[in-house]
Design a protein around this motif. Sequence first.
Motif, PDB file in Angstrom:
ATOM      1  N   GLY A  15       0.815  -1.205   0.000  1.00 17.86           N
ATOM      2  CA  GLY A  15       0.000   0.000   0.000  1.00 17.86           C
ATOM      3  C   GLY A  15       0.852   1.260   0.000  1.00 17.86           C
ATOM      4  N   PRO A  16       0.197   2.404  -0.115  1.00 23.44           N
ATOM      5  CA  PRO A  16       0.935   3.669  -0.155  1.00 23.44           C
ATOM      6  C   PRO A  16       1.511   4.043   1.206  1.00 23.44           C
ATOM      7  N   THR A  17       2.613   4.748   1.175  1.00 24.30           N
ATOM      8  CA  THR A  17       3.213   5.314   2.379  1.00 24.30           C
ATOM      9  C   THR A  17       3.125   6.827   2.252  1.00 24.30           C
ATOM     10  N   ARG A  18       2.570   7.471   3.277  1.00 23.43           N
ATOM     11  CA  ARG A  18       2.358   8.916   3.212  1.00 23.43           C
ATOM     12  C   ARG A  18       2.986   9.582   4.435  1.00 23.43           C
ATOM     13  N   PHE A  19       3.328  10.853   4.276  1.00 24.87           N
ATOM     14  CA  PHE A  19       3.850  11.613   5.415  1.00 24.87           C
ATOM     15  C   PHE A  19       3.092  12.923   5.515  1.00 24.87           C
ATOM     16  N   ARG A  20       2.594  13.180   6.716  1.00 25.81           N
ATOM     17  CA  ARG A  20       1.871  14.422   6.966  1.00 25.81           C
ATOM     18  C   ARG A  20       2.748  15.320   7.839  1.00 25.81           C
ATOM     19  N   TYR A  21       3.266  16.350   7.233  1.00 27.55           N
ATOM     20  CA  TYR A  21       4.168  17.249   7.944  1.00 27.55           C
ATOM     21  C   TYR A  21       3.432  18.003   9.052  1.00 27.55           C
ATOM     22  N   GLY A  22       4.136  18.139  10.179  1.00 22.27           N
ATOM     23  CA  GLY A  22       3.614  18.939  11.278  1.00 22.27           C
ATOM     24  C   GLY A  22       2.647  18.244  12.202  1.00 22.27           C
ATOM     25  N   VAL A  23       2.247  17.001  11.886  1.00 24.01           N
ATOM     26  CA  VAL A  23       1.286  16.282  12.726  1.00 24.01           C
ATOM     27  C   VAL A  23       2.002  15.689  13.936  1.00 24.01           C
ATOM     28  N   GLY A  24       1.429  15.902  15.131  1.00 22.90           N
ATOM     29  CA  GLY A  24       1.988  15.336  16.350  1.00 22.90           C
ATOM     30  C   GLY A  24       1.008  14.378  17.004  1.00 22.90           C
ATOM     31  N   HIS A  25       1.472  13.714  18.055  1.00 20.35           N
ATOM     32  CA  HIS A  25       0.611  12.776  18.781  1.00 20.35           C
ATOM     33  C   HIS A  25       0.296  13.334  20.161  1.00 20.35           C
ATOM     34  N   TRP A  26      -0.914  13.058  20.627  1.00 15.54           N
ATOM     35  CA  TRP A  26      -1.363  13.633  21.895  1.00 15.54           C
ATOM     36  C   TRP A  26      -0.604  13.095  23.110  1.00 15.54           C
TER      37      TRP A  26
END
Length: 256
Positions: free
Chosen positions: A113-124
């Motif tokens: 499947g595709p691999t994507r990167f979302r810049y600036g996203v953090g985890h709570w």
Amino acid sequence: MSTVATPVSPMLVRLAAEKATGALLRDHGTLYLVDGRVVHAESPASPGVDVLLTTGGRLPREGWDEAVDRAGAHRAVGRFLVDSGRLHDGELEICHLGAVFDAAFFALSPTSGPTRFRYGVGHWFGTVRPVSAEAVERETVRRRELLDAVWPYASVDTGPVVPRPAAPGQTVGARQRALLAAADGERTPAELARLLGRPAFHTLLDVRRLAAAGLVETPLDPGPDPTPPPPLPAPPVADPDIALLRRLRDALEAHL
């Protein structure tokens, strides 16, 4: 930055070199990066840090829920657990690193499947102990090699765990006895990991050891060559991330 011979995720290697911050999304999980280092990971195949803490009996569920409610919006749940006296720094670090490497193992599994990167996203949850992408890749490869060295039939990883009668005089340790007692012929290793509050990889490893000992069924599968591949060369001891992995492994095994 040096890397393993064949990167598990070329995109992860590139993002680490770029010192990127954001979320790397793959079919089997997500890795969160800050300045190119892994600070969190999660996967549907792996119990989260909440399960490891609450099901394992270290933290009441209401204590976890309060931490999420009060600190989740600030991405500081881990810090709240320590500052409120619910956990010591060392306890949090060991548990969180265990959850990160556990989830990363599945998130970095082979995928079409595709691999994507979302810049600036953090985890709570927030940052506890950043780990280099190289260390995560090395540990993922080491775990794959270890599983195949124990019993090279990946079919046992996803199918129901079906116990078999022990041979006369055959015994297992307390951890594996608990796993066998919970195996009802329908639960998969991932389900057993959540039920028992254990890392999923350690559960897979126990299942493969039990399969090799003939104590659980190995589903019929063409499978790979039963001759295990040679182990990878040991990484340099001087690498601080490798030393961390060894301390983490020893701590996890001591508490399982």
